[in-house]
Enzyme design. Structure first.
Site, PDB file in Angstrom:
ATOM      1  N   GLU A  21       0.554  -1.316   0.195  1.00  0.00           N
ATOM      2  CA  GLU A  21      -0.153  -0.119   0.045  1.00  0.00           C
ATOM      3  C   GLU A  21       0.657   1.564   0.309  1.00  0.00           C
ATOM      4  OE1 GLU A  21      -2.070  -0.857   3.615  1.00  0.00           O
ATOM      5  OE2 GLU A  21      -2.839  -3.403   2.800  1.00  0.00           O
ATOM      6  N   GLU A  27      -4.717  -6.921   2.620  1.00  0.00           N
ATOM      7  CA  GLU A  27      -3.173  -7.515   2.746  1.00  0.00           C
ATOM      8  C   GLU A  27      -3.477  -9.040   2.110  1.00  0.00           C
ATOM      9  OE1 GLU A  27      -5.028  -5.333   4.503  1.00  0.00           O
ATOM     10  OE2 GLU A  27      -3.694  -3.668   4.875  1.00  0.00           O
ATOM     11  N   ALA A  48       4.068  -5.109  11.522  1.00  0.00           N
ATOM     12  CA  ALA A  48       3.715  -6.773  11.692  1.00  0.00           C
ATOM     13  C   ALA A  48       2.390  -7.103  11.829  1.00  0.00           C
ATOM     14  CB  ALA A  48       4.848  -6.521  12.808  1.00  0.00           C
ATOM     15  N   ASP A  49       1.258  -5.380  13.096  1.00  0.00           N
ATOM     16  CA  ASP A  49       0.268  -6.051  14.097  1.00  0.00           C
ATOM     17  C   ASP A  49      -0.705  -6.037  12.205  1.00  0.00           C
ATOM     18  OD1 ASP A  49       0.686  -3.768  16.270  1.00  0.00           O
ATOM     19  OD2 ASP A  49       1.859  -3.529  14.224  1.00  0.00           O
ATOM     20  N   PHE A  50      -0.365  -5.562  11.061  1.00  0.00           N
ATOM     21  CA  PHE A  50      -1.333  -5.822   9.980  1.00  0.00           C
ATOM     22  C   PHE A  50      -0.791  -7.257   9.141  1.00  0.00           C
ATOM     23  CE2 PHE A  50      -1.400  -1.226   9.486  1.00  0.00           C
ATOM     24  CZ  PHE A  50      -1.591  -0.628  10.516  1.00  0.00           C
ATOM     25  N   MET A  52      -0.975  -9.442  10.584  1.00  0.00           N
ATOM     26  CA  MET A  52      -1.715 -10.508  10.746  1.00  0.00           C
ATOM     27  C   MET A  52      -2.617 -10.752  10.168  1.00  0.00           C
ATOM     28  SD  MET A  52      -1.670  -9.387  14.624  1.00  0.00           S
ATOM     29  CE  MET A  52      -0.068  -9.044  15.158  1.00  0.00           C
ATOM     30  N   HIS A  86      -0.470  -0.665  17.183  1.00  0.00           N
ATOM     31  CA  HIS A  86       0.123  -1.039  15.896  1.00  0.00           C
ATOM     32  C   HIS A  86       1.980  -0.529  16.941  1.00  0.00           C
ATOM     33  CE1 HIS A  86      -3.015   1.473  13.758  1.00  0.00           C
ATOM     34  NE2 HIS A  86      -1.797   2.339  13.082  1.00  0.00           N
TER      35      HIS A  86
HETATM   36  C1  LIG Z   1      -5.606  -3.881   8.109  1.00  0.00           C
HETATM   37  C2  LIG Z   1      -4.981  -1.944   7.625  1.00  0.00           C
HETATM   38  N1  LIG Z   1      -3.882  -2.302   6.510  1.00  0.00           N
HETATM   39  C3  LIG Z   1      -3.586  -1.045   6.641  1.00  0.00           C
HETATM   40  C4  LIG Z   1      -3.543   0.179   7.408  1.00  0.00           C
HETATM   41  C5  LIG Z   1      -2.883   1.411   7.062  1.00  0.00           C
HETATM   42  N2  LIG Z   1      -3.775   2.301   7.307  1.00  0.00           N
HETATM   43  C6  LIG Z   1      -4.263   3.253   8.043  1.00  0.00           C
HETATM   44  S1  LIG Z   1      -5.167   3.777   8.338  1.00  0.00           S
HETATM   45  C7  LIG Z   1      -5.148   3.768   6.268  1.00  0.00           C
HETATM   46  C8  LIG Z   1      -6.037   3.925   4.632  1.00  0.00           C
HETATM   47  C9  LIG Z   1      -7.895   4.124   4.739  1.00  0.00           C
HETATM   48  O1  LIG Z   1      -8.489   4.009   4.480  1.00  0.00           O
HETATM   49  P1  LIG Z   1      -9.644   4.869   4.745  1.00  0.00           P
HETATM   50  O2  LIG Z   1     -10.514   3.168   4.233  1.00  0.00           O
HETATM   51  O3  LIG Z   1     -10.109   5.209   2.804  1.00  0.00           O
HETATM   52  O4  LIG Z   1     -10.132   5.924   5.278  1.00  0.00           O
HETATM   53  P2  LIG Z   1     -10.014   7.176   5.648  1.00  0.00           P
HETATM   54  O5  LIG Z   1      -8.548   6.935   6.336  1.00  0.00           O
HETATM   55  O6  LIG Z   1      -9.865   7.947   4.013  1.00  0.00           O
HETATM   56  O7  LIG Z   1     -10.816   7.380   6.190  1.00  0.00           O
HETATM   57  C10 LIG Z   1      -4.269   2.935   6.458  1.00  0.00           C
HETATM   58  C11 LIG Z   1      -3.992   1.987   4.921  1.00  0.00           C
HETATM   59  C12 LIG Z   1      -4.384  -1.024   8.521  1.00  0.00           C
HETATM   60  N3  LIG Z   1      -4.633   0.268  10.013  1.00  0.00           N
HETATM   61  N4  LIG Z   1      -5.059  -1.428   8.875  1.00  0.00           N
END
Ligand SMILES: Cc1ncc(C[n+]2csc(CCOP(=O)(O)OP(=O)(O)O)c2C)c(N)n1
Ligand SMILES: [Mg+2]
Lengths: 338, 327
Positions: B29, B62, B86-88, B90, B131
């Site tokens: 990502e 993921e 590592a948390d993600f 999972m 995190h």
């Molecule tokens: C399973 C997982 N993958 C990646 C992340 C890292 N992450 C946190 S917010 C985010 C973007 C989320 O986008 P969206 O669903 O559009 O929500 P927004 O932040 O725009 O409110 C990412 C990739 C995470 N927290 N959990």
């Protein structure tokens, strides 16, 4: 926030929503200041520009309805009735925080108002929301569940599992997709096939509707409708709110991936200004609007002061609420070696 | 030598491997946006050099990031999958543990799974429960996987290169608080072999074995103890599986005392494995039983005073070391 069975679209009702939105806006702005001053650790995901979604949805929920939130959860929490002062204390890691200062910004929860938690892991709220809806059907009351999900998160597998499941068991749940255009630094549409979240929900046979998520009057009207349907046993519904993440993904985000002027253009459609105009057009006087706005900031300023004055929790509290069985070895409250 | 940050050095290592082998590619990502990665610009500029077929900016998916890496590896390429934390990671344990780790064996050696999965570990101030986790023991426990946890820019670069060239699936665990730390990186290829520890400091009274960020704290602890006239040897394992038994055993033969220090939760952790192994295999060298130190078995709390309770600090390492030294 309120159990509003008032008719929709009345100035009195929309004025209440305006006040909630002001509270969220003030909270987020002051949280950013506090973050910059070093009072908050980790990171904060602000809800600025999206206030109308959480507000319009939660104003149609009762206290015993559940919501499940995500990483961008401050607005959802306030709209569902969590105390902003306790939330600010949580952000600053102080005594009196909503989660006892154990969680911080990404782990706000207030079970007393049905706010079952923000979340640091994307999409987990969806499947847990389905479970909360199962619990409601088992217990046999008429409460419902609303789950907030970001546009980017609709590309995770659990989104599909949850939607399918909810339909199969005809659960009392509403999915609220907040499409703010971005997923961190990625434009969501650049990694998303097909016609988007509404089409995806419809593929499961779920009634799905799109709304201007910056227009609280419209969000409120649609949510009133859909929530009434969910509550009356018509099964899952999907609300897709088009909005825009005015701030960075987190407050420190330098927004290098945005085109010049993009933020400013979108700022013109921000929900508070729109709502204020609607209220002015519908007979509310400017002075009342201004004082409501000022009152929200005053409430949050008081919350910030209270949070800054609140002490840090005793370190020994770290060892509380771990689990019933078994101590947190190798040290538990005796870690004074350090 | 060039001085650079950990994040930059690892990015250099990846770029060098991508230049060397056109079948090396990365997926995850936010890899190709203007921020060049998720948190520390780990991919900055790579999209410009290698294009969108080799720096793949993925949806938030993921399971597919990991699964696609497995599929692409058995189909003849060398993917580097980035799971951010590592948390993600999972979310994709299944594809890693049930597929990547088992395919070679389960299919009778017909295929190799030459992938690298990057999963950042460790606490960052205020990271809280979801995190901050250090999950290296999960993967050390899984047959079929290699696990590396470098602690310096040079080791990050050199081990990533070895990981990419390895035919086994490698879990590459970088500590979030190390990304911005600086160090000397050699101007040559700078390979760091899998399975080779590095002795950071020589000593004769006690051996401290550690890895990743904790190895730096172990050196600090050794410095503190040196002020008391105690001579402590510090070994940075760098690779957790297979770990360098030769180096550790030789050190224990010299010092007769062992402390294993880790940031992760102590119970069921990798330090326990090393302590048990050394107990079994170095019993005649040991003057006292091996000690281990790791975090208490609880989620990582947010507020600073509580967060500090979770931390395995230098002071805690020193105290544990004294226990072994006084025995
Ligand atoms: C399973 C997982 N993958 C990646 C992340 C890292 N992450 C946190 S917010 C985010 C973007 C989320 O986008 P969206 O669903 O559009 O929500 P927004 O932040 O725009 O409110 C990412 C990739 C995470 N927290 N959990
Ligand atoms: Mg989004």
């Amino acid at each position: 926030m309120s159990e509003t069975d008032q008719p929709r679209n009345t100035p009195a009702r929309i004025f209440e929503l305006y006040k909630t939105m002001c509270l969220i806006r003030a909270f987020e702005e002051r949280a950013e200041d506090a973050f910059d001053e070093g009072f908050i650790n980790g990171s904060i995901h602000q809800y600025i520009g999206q206030e109308a979604v959480g507000t319009g949805v939660c104003s149609n929920l009762r206290r015993n309805d559940y919501i499940l939130s995500n990483h961008r959860g401050h607005g959802h929490s306030i709209a569902k009735g969590a105390d902003p002062e306790a939330m600010m204390k949580e952000l600053m890691g102080r005594v009196g925080g909503t989660s006892g200062a154990k969680g911080g910004s990404m782990h706000i929860a207030d079970f007393s108002v049905g706010m079952l938690g923000a979340n640091g892991v994307l999409a987990d709220g969806l499947t847990m929301g389905v479970g909360a809806a199962q619990a409601i059907t088992l217990k046999g009351d008429d409460s419902i569940v609303a789950v907030f999900v970001g546009d980017g998160t609709t590309n995770r597998g659990p989104f599909y599992e949850a939607l399918n499941w909810a339909m199969v068991y005809e659960l009392p749940i509403m999915f609220v997709c907040e499409n703010n255009t971005y997923a961190s630094s990625t434009l969501t549409r650049s990694v998303t096939a097909g016609d988007g979240p509404v089409a995806r929900a419809k593929a499961f046979g779920m009634p799905a509707f799109d709304v201007d998520g910056n227009n609280v009057v419209a969000v409120d009207a649609l949510a009133t409708d859909l929530i009434a349907r969910v509550r009356s046993g018509q099964g899952p519904h999907f609300l897709h709110a088009r909005t825009y993440r005015v701030k960075g993904h987190i407050s420190r985000d330098k927004l290098l991936y945005r085109r010049d002027g993009e933020t400013e253009e979108n700022w013109e459609n921000e929900p508070l200004g729109q709502c204020a105009s609607w209220l002015a057009d519908n007979g509310l006087n400017e002075a009342d609007l201004r004082s409501a706005h000022a009152a929200a900031y005053a409430q949050i300023d008081t919350a910030v002061t209270a949070a800054k004055e609140s002490p840090f929790p005793d370190a020994a509290l770290a060892y509380e609420d771990v689990q019933d069985f078994g101590p947190p070895e190798p040290w538990a409250g005796t870690g004074d070696a350090a | 030598m060039t001085t650079m940050t950990f994040a930059d050095a690892v990015r250099e290592g990846l770029a060098e491997e991508m230049r060397r082998d056109p079948l090396v590619w990365a997926l995850g990502e936010d890899l190709s946006t203007a921020h060049g990665g998720t948190s520390a610009n780990q991919y900055l500029g790579l999209i410009e050099e290698f294009g969108a077929k080799r720096i793949v900016n993925t949806p938030i998916s993921e399971n597919t990031i990991m699964g696609a890496a497995v599929g692409a590896a058995v189909a003849g390429t060398r993917p580097v999958a980035d799971l951010r934390m590592a948390d993600f990671g999972m979310c994709a344990v299944d594809e890693l543990v049930n597929q990547a780790a088992k395919i070679r064996y389960m299919f009778g050696g017909q295929a190799r799974v030459p992938l690298v999965v990057r999963q950042a570990i460790g606490m960052r101030k205020g990271g809280a429960a979801q995190h901050s986790q250090s999950t290296e023991a999960w993967y050390v426990h899984t047959p079929g996987l290699v696990v590396v946890a470098p602690g310096t820019p040079a080791d990050g670069r050199g081990l990533l290169k070895s990981a990419i060239r390895a035919d086994d699936p490698v879990v590459f665990m970088e500590h979030k608080d190390l990304w911005s730390t600086k160090g000397d990186v050699p101007d040559d290829e700078g390979m760091v072999p899998i399975g080779e520890a590095k002795t950071l400091r020589e000593g004769s009274d006690l051996t401290i074995v550690s890895w990743s960020r904790m190895a730096h704290l172990a050196v600090e602890a050794a410095e503190t103890l040196a002020a008391d006239g105690t001579s402590v040897e510090v070994i940075d394992l760098r690779t957790l599986w297979p770990w360098d038994k030769v180096t550790v055993y030789a050190s224990v033969a010299k010092t007769g005392r062992l402390l294993v220090a880790q940031e992760a939760v102590q119970v069921g952790g990798f330090a326990s494995e090393i302590a048990a192994d050394v107990t079994e295999n170095c019993s005649t060298d040991l003057k006292t039983f091996p000690r281990r130190i790791g975090a208490p078995r609880m989620p990582v709390p947010y507020a600073e005073p509580m967060e500090n309770e979770f931390r395995v600090t230098t002071e805690r390492v020193v105290a544990k070391a004294r226990e072994a030294l006084d025995a």
